[in-house]
Write a protein that holds these residues in place. Structure first.
Motif, PDB file in Angstrom:
ATOM      1  N   ARG A 100      73.282   6.462  11.264  1.00 56.31           N
ATOM      2  CA  ARG A 100      72.273   7.371  11.255  1.00 56.31           C
ATOM      3  C   ARG A 100      71.620   7.432   9.924  1.00 56.31           C
ATOM      4  N   ARG A 101      72.347   7.162   8.840  1.00 53.57           N
ATOM      5  CA  ARG A 101      71.391   6.888   7.605  1.00 53.57           C
ATOM      6  C   ARG A 101      71.052   5.661   7.104  1.00 53.57           C
ATOM      7  N   ASP A 102      71.134   4.763   8.148  1.00 51.63           N
ATOM      8  CA  ASP A 102      70.718   3.377   7.918  1.00 51.63           C
ATOM      9  C   ASP A 102      71.336   2.611   6.680  1.00 51.63           C
ATOM     10  N   GLU A 103      72.697   3.202   6.194  1.00 48.98           N
ATOM     11  CA  GLU A 103      73.113   2.736   5.093  1.00 48.98           C
ATOM     12  C   GLU A 103      73.943   1.287   5.366  1.00 48.98           C
ATOM     13  N   ILE A 241      77.976   5.937   0.381  1.00 51.87           N
ATOM     14  CA  ILE A 241      78.780   6.985   0.905  1.00 51.87           C
ATOM     15  C   ILE A 241      79.578   6.715   2.088  1.00 51.87           C
ATOM     16  N   PRO A 242      79.158   5.940   3.244  1.00 53.15           N
ATOM     17  CA  PRO A 242      80.237   5.831   3.953  1.00 53.15           C
ATOM     18  C   PRO A 242      81.464   4.975   3.815  1.00 53.15           C
ATOM     19  N   VAL A 243      81.344   4.131   2.637  1.00 52.08           N
ATOM     20  CA  VAL A 243      82.395   3.238   2.434  1.00 52.08           C
ATOM     21  C   VAL A 243      83.393   4.403   1.675  1.00 52.08           C
ATOM     22  N   ALA A 244      82.839   5.132   0.830  1.00 48.24           N
ATOM     23  CA  ALA A 244      83.953   6.083   0.323  1.00 48.24           C
ATOM     24  C   ALA A 244      84.540   7.220   1.026  1.00 48.24           C
ATOM     25  N   ALA A 245      83.778   7.475   2.022  1.00 51.08           N
ATOM     26  CA  ALA A 245      84.241   8.210   3.270  1.00 51.08           C
ATOM     27  C   ALA A 245      85.601   7.433   3.646  1.00 51.08           C
ATOM     28  N   LEU A 246      85.408   6.188   4.098  1.00 48.31           N
ATOM     29  CA  LEU A 246      86.334   5.354   4.856  1.00 48.31           C
ATOM     30  C   LEU A 246      87.457   5.367   3.850  1.00 48.31           C
ATOM     31  N   PRO A 468      69.545  13.960   8.751  1.00 49.69           N
ATOM     32  CA  PRO A 468      70.201  12.683   9.424  1.00 49.69           C
ATOM     33  C   PRO A 468      71.729  12.791   8.936  1.00 49.69           C
ATOM     34  N   GLY A 469      72.935  12.545   9.667  1.00 50.87           N
ATOM     35  CA  GLY A 469      74.373  12.509   9.036  1.00 50.87           C
ATOM     36  C   GLY A 469      74.838  14.096   8.900  1.00 50.87           C
ATOM     37  N   MET A 470      73.854  15.107   9.269  1.00 50.52           N
ATOM     38  CA  MET A 470      74.911  16.282   9.091  1.00 50.52           C
ATOM     39  C   MET A 470      75.774  16.496  10.072  1.00 50.52           C
ATOM     40  N   GLY A 471      75.623  16.086  11.141  1.00 52.29           N
ATOM     41  CA  GLY A 471      76.543  16.319  12.333  1.00 52.29           C
ATOM     42  C   GLY A 471      77.886  15.583  11.755  1.00 52.29           C
ATOM     43  N   THR A 472      77.871  14.446  11.213  1.00 51.74           N
ATOM     44  CA  THR A 472      79.064  14.088  10.831  1.00 51.74           C
ATOM     45  C   THR A 472      79.769  14.778   9.640  1.00 51.74           C
ATOM     46  N   THR A 473      78.876  15.352   8.852  1.00 50.09           N
ATOM     47  CA  THR A 473      79.432  16.404   7.687  1.00 50.09           C
ATOM     48  C   THR A 473      79.902  17.518   8.245  1.00 50.09           C
TER      49      THR A 473
END
Length: 535
Positions: A100-103, A241-246, A468-473
């Motif tokens: 969603r954030r194109d990261e 951010i997505p890597v830190a979450a994983l 973008p990304g609010m839903g996953t938050t």
């Protein structure tokens, strides 16, 4: 059928990793779709296996039809199933956010490394062999090295170097421990080692004892316990951010290994027939947990940006879980383990969500990012601020959210402990300290706004739609709400999981149905040298 589904949890990620390494940037749409479909499949399979009760009795898969201890085995029970489900949930949150954030486009091999990471994680949770635990540790660490550097950056590279060095030291110690155990016990299969420990020769007891302590030292390095936790704030704080979450699930691999090896190999067993191994490790876990929790609370206070603060909250959760695992050597073993697992679920999902929330701040506070400092108001500041305080309350363990339930269960298990006073003092005071620190952070970010030309300090910029990304938050908070509403059935299920861990005879019977080949047995002859288990 269940054996095929369990195998799929390991084979699917490694197959996808190979495929995604070939597609990469050449077919980004297909790469994203395959990765997302694979993660959803892992989530559905792991949830389906648990719902069907597959893990109620340990399920053993013998690779190549080679029986233990000579062949490689995977073992699926309630604990491994829970960890596989948590991994899939966190992976789905992180991947959807990245897309969603194109990261995910910041590096060419993000998706291949993502699946390689899942391969290592799932393999570590399923393996019944210490050497293959080492192998899967190395797989997930190699993938994490690549993910850690995803997006580059000087600070990220420096933090990644520290992360690599510490984990290489841990891997070296792991090999020493494995080699010492194999040289003295003659096996690396966890169940086989368990059954052979009482028959270790007296002159080998010091070597085996040293190997066991070395093994748990490695697990605590991976789990980021005191004093070997300083690699985590930098690695997680500067990762994308997505890597830190994983990575929220990464420290749990070390804690899982502590719980698995202690519950199967040590609890209720003896070493050389003379040393009771039940309390060999637990007292150290309790004190390390207390010190880790204190150090983490101070780190939360000292952090200067939100991601680093969340990293210290993860370390605080490690300390809390270690306290529970240390209490498991007492009379309230099942309650301590079930409390640890309840808190385990809570902190894994919510810390991943907290990282994603910090990502919104980084993107929409361009001057300050997630620094704990005043800045111009960000879009949808009221919603983001409300989410921040909800996460803060949950992670600090305040009612009515999930962290409170887990802490109550752990403190209840401490009521019969001789260390009741220090456990209560550290858990409650550290929680208060973290609440104050998080309240200060929220106030500085959301209430001490700076004015900019054309925008008053108390008026956020106009913004339509959702970030973008609010839903996953938001999703992790929904998981927390479900846990609160279903606290009774969930805690009952976790009590059953704790009971399964306490009665490791089922694990031993499933993996080694014919008993153990003793050193003084006739060659090739197995003897049923145990009474169905050592408990």
């Amino acid at each position: 059928m269940s054996a095929n589904l369990i195998s799929l949890l390991v084979l699917l990620p490694v197959a996808l990793a190979a495929i995604l390494a070939m597609t990469g940037r050449r077919q980004p749409g297909l790469t994203r779709a395959l990765n997302l479909a694979g993660v959803v499949a892992l989530l559905v399979v792991s949830a389906g296996l648990l719902i069907a009760g597959t893990g109620d009795t340990p399920q053993v898969i013998e690779l190549g039809s080679w029986a233990a201890p000579f062949g490689i085995v995977w073992v699926f029970d309630r604990l491994s199933g829970l960890m596989l489900l948590l991994t899939s949930i966190v992976a789905l949150l992180a991947l959807v956010y990245a897309i969603r954030r194109d990261e995910d486009s910041a590096g060419p091999h993000f998706h291949a490394l993502f699946q390689a990471q899942l391969f290592g994680l799932n393999g570590a949770f399923l393996t019944g062999d210490l050497f293959n635990l080492f192998v899967f540790f190395e797989v997930l660490l190699l993938a994490s090295y690549g993910l850690m550097l995803h997006g580059s950056g000087r600070k990220r590279t420096r933090a990644g170097l520290h992360y690599v060095v510490v984990n290489l030291v841990g891997s070296t110690l792991f090999l020493f421990a494995v080699g010492a155990l194999y040289g003295t016990v003659g096996s690396l299969n966890l169940a086989d080692i368990t059954l052979k420990l009482p028959h270790v020769e007296p002159d080998a007891v010091p070597i085996v004892t040293t190997a066991i302590f070395l093994l748990f030292t490695v697990f605590l390095i991976k789990g980021a316990a005191f004093p070997l936790y300083l690699w985590l704030p930098g690695a997680y704080g500067y990762a994308s951010i997505p890597v830190a979450a994983l990575f929220a699930i990464m420290t749990k691999v070390g804690l899982y290994s502590v719980l698995r090896v202690d519950s199967v190999m040590l609890s209720g067993n003896t070493l050389g027939g003379v040393i009771d191994t039940t309390a060999l490790i637990a007292p150290w876990l309790l004190w390390l947990g207390l010190i880790t929790l204190i150090a983490a609370a101070l780190g939360v206070v000292a952090a200067t940006f939100v991601r680093r603060q969340v990293a210290y909250l993860i370390i605080a959760s490690v300390g809390t879980i270690l306290i529970a695992l240390g209490l498991a050597a007492g009379s309230e073993r099942d309650l301590a383990i079930s409390g640890a697992l309840f808190y385990w679920i809570h902190t894994t999902v919510l810390s991943a969500g907290f990282f994603l929330l910090a990502g919104l701040m980084v993107r929409h506070r361009p001057q300050q990012g997630d620094a704990i400092a005043p800045a111009p108001p960000m879009p949808q500041a009221i919603l983001v601020g409300s989410l921040f305080f909800a996460y803060a309350i949950a992670m600090a363990g305040l009612p009515p959210l999930t962290g409170f339930f887990g802490k109550v269960m752990i403190l209840s298990a401490a009521l019969e402990s001789p260390l009741l006073a220090p456990v209560f003092a550290v858990v409650l005071v550290s929680g208060l300290v973290m609440v104050i620190a998080l309240a200060r952070t929220g106030s500085r970010i959301f209430y001490q706004s700076e004015a900019t030309p054309g925008h008053p300090a108390d008026q956020p910029p106009a913004f339509s739609g959702t970030l973008p990304g609010m839903g996953t938050t938001i999703a992790p908070m929904l998981v927390a709400a479900v846990m609160v509403l279903g606290a009774q059935p969930l805690s009952t299920w976790l009590e059953g999981t704790a009971a399964q861990l306490s009665q490791s005879s089922d694990y031993l019977d499933a993996v080694m149905p014919d008993g153990v080949l003793l050193p003084d047995s006739a060659p090739g002859k197995f003897g049923k040298d145990y009474d169905g288990g050592h408990h």
